[in-house]
Design a protein around this motif. Structure first.
Motif, PDB file in Angstrom:
ATOM      1  N   LEU A  63       0.735   2.160   4.874  1.00  0.00           N
ATOM      2  CA  LEU A  63      -0.444   2.990   5.121  1.00  0.00           C
ATOM      3  C   LEU A  63      -1.536   2.721   4.084  1.00  0.00           C
ATOM      4  O   LEU A  63      -2.729   2.740   4.405  1.00  0.00           O
ATOM      5  CB  LEU A  63      -0.053   4.469   5.132  1.00  0.00           C
ATOM      6  CG  LEU A  63       0.867   4.870   6.293  1.00  0.00           C
ATOM      7  CD1 LEU A  63       1.304   6.319   6.153  1.00  0.00           C
ATOM      8  CD2 LEU A  63       0.183   4.635   7.641  1.00  0.00           C
ATOM      9  N   ALA A  64      -1.134   2.453   2.853  1.00  0.00           N
ATOM     10  CA  ALA A  64      -2.119   2.084   1.835  1.00  0.00           C
ATOM     11  C   ALA A  64      -2.796   0.770   2.206  1.00  0.00           C
ATOM     12  O   ALA A  64      -4.006   0.591   1.992  1.00  0.00           O
ATOM     13  CB  ALA A  64      -1.446   1.970   0.464  1.00  0.00           C
ATOM     14  N   ALA A  65      -2.020  -0.155   2.775  1.00  0.00           N
ATOM     15  CA  ALA A  65      -2.604  -1.421   3.251  1.00  0.00           C
ATOM     16  C   ALA A  65      -3.575  -1.160   4.404  1.00  0.00           C
ATOM     17  O   ALA A  65      -4.645  -1.784   4.479  1.00  0.00           O
ATOM     18  CB  ALA A  65      -1.503  -2.377   3.685  1.00  0.00           C
ATOM     19  N   ALA A  66      -3.206  -0.230   5.288  1.00  0.00           N
ATOM     20  CA  ALA A  66      -4.099   0.121   6.394  1.00  0.00           C
ATOM     21  C   ALA A  66      -5.420   0.680   5.866  1.00  0.00           C
ATOM     22  O   ALA A  66      -6.500   0.353   6.379  1.00  0.00           O
ATOM     23  CB  ALA A  66      -3.422   1.144   7.311  1.00  0.00           C
ATOM     24  N   VAL A  67      -5.335   1.514   4.846  1.00  0.00           N
ATOM     25  CA  VAL A  67      -6.537   2.081   4.223  1.00  0.00           C
ATOM     26  C   VAL A  67      -7.424   0.962   3.669  1.00  0.00           C
ATOM     27  O   VAL A  67      -8.650   0.961   3.864  1.00  0.00           O
ATOM     28  CB  VAL A  67      -6.140   3.072   3.106  1.00  0.00           C
ATOM     29  CG1 VAL A  67      -7.339   3.402   2.222  1.00  0.00           C
ATOM     30  CG2 VAL A  67      -5.563   4.350   3.705  1.00  0.00           C
ATOM     31  N   GLU A  68      -6.808  -0.002   2.996  1.00  0.00           N
ATOM     32  CA  GLU A  68      -7.592  -1.099   2.429  1.00  0.00           C
ATOM     33  C   GLU A  68      -8.213  -1.960   3.522  1.00  0.00           C
ATOM     34  O   GLU A  68      -9.347  -2.435   3.372  1.00  0.00           O
ATOM     35  CB  GLU A  68      -6.719  -1.957   1.499  1.00  0.00           C
ATOM     36  CG  GLU A  68      -7.476  -3.066   0.780  1.00  0.00           C
ATOM     37  CD  GLU A  68      -8.524  -2.579  -0.219  1.00  0.00           C
ATOM     38  OE1 GLU A  68      -9.259  -3.429  -0.760  1.00  0.00           O
ATOM     39  OE2 GLU A  68      -8.619  -1.353  -0.488  1.00  0.00           O
ATOM     40  N   PHE A  69      -7.505  -2.158   4.628  1.00  0.00           N
ATOM     41  CA  PHE A  69      -8.070  -2.925   5.742  1.00  0.00           C
ATOM     42  C   PHE A  69      -9.272  -2.208   6.355  1.00  0.00           C
ATOM     43  O   PHE A  69     -10.271  -2.841   6.707  1.00  0.00           O
ATOM     44  CB  PHE A  69      -7.011  -3.182   6.824  1.00  0.00           C
ATOM     45  CG  PHE A  69      -6.092  -4.340   6.531  1.00  0.00           C
ATOM     46  CD1 PHE A  69      -6.495  -5.393   5.716  1.00  0.00           C
ATOM     47  CD2 PHE A  69      -4.826  -4.392   7.078  1.00  0.00           C
ATOM     48  CE1 PHE A  69      -5.663  -6.471   5.454  1.00  0.00           C
ATOM     49  CE2 PHE A  69      -3.969  -5.460   6.824  1.00  0.00           C
ATOM     50  CZ  PHE A  69      -4.382  -6.505   6.012  1.00  0.00           C
ATOM     51  N   ILE A  70      -9.180  -0.890   6.500  1.00  0.00           N
ATOM     52  CA  ILE A  70     -10.319  -0.124   7.014  1.00  0.00           C
ATOM     53  C   ILE A  70     -11.517  -0.311   6.083  1.00  0.00           C
ATOM     54  O   ILE A  70     -12.639  -0.587   6.523  1.00  0.00           O
ATOM     55  CB  ILE A  70      -9.965   1.380   7.144  1.00  0.00           C
ATOM     56  CG1 ILE A  70      -8.933   1.591   8.250  1.00  0.00           C
ATOM     57  CG2 ILE A  70     -11.232   2.207   7.438  1.00  0.00           C
ATOM     58  CD1 ILE A  70      -8.344   3.000   8.267  1.00  0.00           C
ATOM     59  N   HIS A  71     -11.270  -0.172   4.782  1.00  0.00           N
ATOM     60  CA  HIS A  71     -12.346  -0.320   3.800  1.00  0.00           C
ATOM     61  C   HIS A  71     -12.939  -1.722   3.847  1.00  0.00           C
ATOM     62  O   HIS A  71     -14.168  -1.891   3.860  1.00  0.00           O
ATOM     63  CB  HIS A  71     -11.801  -0.011   2.409  1.00  0.00           C
ATOM     64  CG  HIS A  71     -12.782  -0.243   1.308  1.00  0.00           C
ATOM     65  ND1 HIS A  71     -14.026   0.357   1.283  1.00  0.00           N
ATOM     66  CD2 HIS A  71     -12.717  -1.018   0.187  1.00  0.00           C
ATOM     67  CE1 HIS A  71     -14.680  -0.024   0.200  1.00  0.00           C
ATOM     68  NE2 HIS A  71     -13.916  -0.866  -0.464  1.00  0.00           N
ATOM     69  N   THR A  72     -12.083  -2.734   3.887  1.00  0.00           N
ATOM     70  CA  THR A  72     -12.562  -4.120   3.893  1.00  0.00           C
ATOM     71  C   THR A  72     -13.371  -4.413   5.153  1.00  0.00           C
ATOM     72  O   THR A  72     -14.413  -5.086   5.095  1.00  0.00           O
ATOM     73  CB  THR A  72     -11.382  -5.099   3.786  1.00  0.00           C
ATOM     74  OG1 THR A  72     -10.611  -4.774   2.623  1.00  0.00           O
ATOM     75  CG2 THR A  72     -11.869  -6.534   3.675  1.00  0.00           C
ATOM     76  N   ALA A  73     -12.899  -3.905   6.289  1.00  0.00           N
ATOM     77  CA  ALA A  73     -13.634  -4.101   7.540  1.00  0.00           C
ATOM     78  C   ALA A  73     -15.027  -3.502   7.454  1.00  0.00           C
ATOM     79  O   ALA A  73     -16.018  -4.116   7.880  1.00  0.00           O
ATOM     80  CB  ALA A  73     -12.857  -3.488   8.711  1.00  0.00           C
ATOM     81  N   THR A  74     -15.127  -2.299   6.877  1.00  0.00           N
ATOM     82  CA  THR A  74     -16.451  -1.662   6.765  1.00  0.00           C
ATOM     83  C   THR A  74     -17.353  -2.454   5.827  1.00  0.00           C
ATOM     84  O   THR A  74     -18.559  -2.550   6.061  1.00  0.00           O
ATOM     85  CB  THR A  74     -16.346  -0.200   6.284  1.00  0.00           C
ATOM     86  OG1 THR A  74     -15.762  -0.154   4.979  1.00  0.00           O
ATOM     87  CG2 THR A  74     -15.503   0.634   7.236  1.00  0.00           C
ATOM     88  N   LEU A  75     -16.784  -3.026   4.754  1.00  0.00           N
ATOM     89  CA  LEU A  75     -17.593  -3.843   3.838  1.00  0.00           C
ATOM     90  C   LEU A  75     -18.129  -5.084   4.544  1.00  0.00           C
ATOM     91  O   LEU A  75     -19.304  -5.451   4.367  1.00  0.00           O
ATOM     92  CB  LEU A  75     -16.776  -4.269   2.620  1.00  0.00           C
ATOM     93  CG  LEU A  75     -16.343  -3.184   1.630  1.00  0.00           C
ATOM     94  CD1 LEU A  75     -15.636  -3.821   0.437  1.00  0.00           C
ATOM     95  CD2 LEU A  75     -17.509  -2.334   1.167  1.00  0.00           C
ATOM     96  N   LEU A  76     -17.284  -5.746   5.327  1.00  0.00           N
ATOM     97  CA  LEU A  76     -17.732  -6.932   6.057  1.00  0.00           C
ATOM     98  C   LEU A  76     -18.868  -6.570   7.006  1.00  0.00           C
ATOM     99  O   LEU A  76     -19.883  -7.274   7.084  1.00  0.00           O
ATOM    100  CB  LEU A  76     -16.562  -7.550   6.823  1.00  0.00           C
ATOM    101  CG  LEU A  76     -15.486  -8.234   5.960  1.00  0.00           C
ATOM    102  CD1 LEU A  76     -14.284  -8.622   6.813  1.00  0.00           C
ATOM    103  CD2 LEU A  76     -16.045  -9.461   5.249  1.00  0.00           C
ATOM    104  N   HIS A  77     -18.698  -5.478   7.734  1.00  0.00           N
ATOM    105  CA  HIS A  77     -19.744  -5.052   8.661  1.00  0.00           C
ATOM    106  C   HIS A  77     -21.007  -4.634   7.918  1.00  0.00           C
ATOM    107  O   HIS A  77     -22.126  -4.952   8.338  1.00  0.00           O
ATOM    108  CB  HIS A  77     -19.222  -3.917   9.539  1.00  0.00           C
ATOM    109  CG  HIS A  77     -18.200  -4.351  10.537  1.00  0.00           C
ATOM    110  ND1 HIS A  77     -17.412  -3.459  11.231  1.00  0.00           N
ATOM    111  CD2 HIS A  77     -17.831  -5.583  10.966  1.00  0.00           C
ATOM    112  CE1 HIS A  77     -16.603  -4.132  12.038  1.00  0.00           C
ATOM    113  NE2 HIS A  77     -16.842  -5.418  11.894  1.00  0.00           N
ATOM    114  N   ASP A  78     -20.836  -3.917   6.796  1.00  0.00           N
ATOM    115  CA  ASP A  78     -21.989  -3.475   5.997  1.00  0.00           C
ATOM    116  C   ASP A  78     -22.832  -4.651   5.533  1.00  0.00           C
ATOM    117  O   ASP A  78     -24.064  -4.596   5.551  1.00  0.00           O
ATOM    118  CB  ASP A  78     -21.527  -2.704   4.754  1.00  0.00           C
ATOM    119  CG  ASP A  78     -21.100  -1.284   5.066  1.00  0.00           C
ATOM    120  OD1 ASP A  78     -21.245  -0.875   6.227  1.00  0.00           O
ATOM    121  OD2 ASP A  78     -20.618  -0.602   4.148  1.00  0.00           O
TER     122      ASP A  78
END
Length: 318
Positions: A63-78
């Protein structure tokens, strides 16, 4: 970092495994950002929250990895939305690989995060993290519509950062209480901790944009200014300025004053009106609220580390 280091190795192993694909560009582009020296603050909060509750299992690693993937995805889109040139001290992925590939790999990481949530099997965890993902997207859209709007209020600004930043901090902490089955009161306390920490973290980020250099920040200095983002330092400087200063801000936020000399003038105005001091003062207020949220838990290394994390969030310069 010391508290969660052993478990963070397990989380990083999940991240490395799940960012793989038969399409070589995907792990190459994802790795460009994931291996770029980020603080890993959000997954560390998931691990620290589990330690606070004496949770002895391993569900929270995925779940911590899932959290980091969500964050990373938003950074890429940002970075695509903002047209950013730097991220974590090196060229942003969109500059290296192009906008289309960057958006699509962000989508891939979002999808991977949901795979990890489903594998966990908890509908409550899925609801918390999927809800946070939706709120983050809403916050980003709200920020986009507030861009170049000089009359943006402090209240709306706080709503935006509560959504685009604090929601994931809150979810990252709360899911540990769910997997530890420690009850609704602990869920709420950890949600409050994460949310207030996230707001404090973003307030400091917005101050740093006018108070640091590219080498320290790891991104382009003055990016927020050139993109016409109404962050708290600008909102305060505009509110406290005279007619001439307000005219400058209207031109600058509209996109007509974006040179290096304009950025220097903007920074001078922000400092003249103590807008950075006030922004950091607001950040300390939210950090104190975060600390209060975990005050009811028994004294432990985990609680001390989480208090220190809140103190670090507002003292940092990067």
């Amino acid at each position: 970092m010391a508290l969660v280091a052993p478990q963070m190795n397990s989380v990083n192993a999940v991240i490395l495994d799940r960012m793989q694909s038969q399409i070589p560009l995907i792990p190459t582009l994802a790795g460009h950002l994931i291996s770029g020296g980020g603080k890993r603050m959000r997954p560390m909060l998931t691990l620290a929250s589990a330690a606070l509750l004496d949770y002895a299992g391993t569900r929270h690693h995925k779940l911590a990895a899932a959290v980091e993937f969500i964050h990373t995805a938003t950074l890429l889109h940002d970075d695509v939305v903002d047209g950013s040139g730097l991220r974590r001290g090196k060229q942003a992925a969109n500059i290296v690989f192009g906008n289309a590939a960057t958006v699509l790999v962000g989508d891939f990481l979002f999808s991977r995060s949901f795979e990890l949530m489903v594998e966990d099997g908890s509908l409550k965890v899925l609801k918390i993290l999927s809800g946070a993902s939706a709120v983050i997207a809403e916050g980003e859209v709200d920020q986009l519509t507030a861009q170049r709007q000089i009359e943006t209020s402090e209240e709306r600004y706080l709503d935006i950062i509560n959504a685009k930043t604090a929601a994931l901090f809150a979810a990252a902490c709360r899911i540990s209480a769910v997997v530890a089955e420690s009850g609704e009161a602990h869920e709420r306390a950890l949600d409050d901790y994460g949310r207030n920490l996230g707001i404090a973290f973003q307030l400091v980020d917005d101050a740093i944009d006018y108070d640091s250099d590219e080498g320290t920040m790891g991104k382009g200095r003055g990016d927020d200014f050139r993109e016409g983002k109404m962050t708290l330092p600008v909102i305060l400087a505009y509110a406290r300025g005279n007619d001439e200063e307000r005219a400058f801000w209207r031109d600058a936020i509209a996109g007509h004053r974006v040179s290096d000399s304009d950025l220097s003038h903007a920074t001078d105005l922000i400092r003249r009106h103590q807008a950075l001091d006030t922004t950091r003062e607001r950040a300390r207020h939210f950090a104190a609220r975060a600390i209060d949220a975990v005050a009811g838990f028994p004294a432990s290394q985990a609680r001390a580390a989480m208090i220190e994390a809140a103190e670090f969030a507002v003292a940092r310069t990067y």
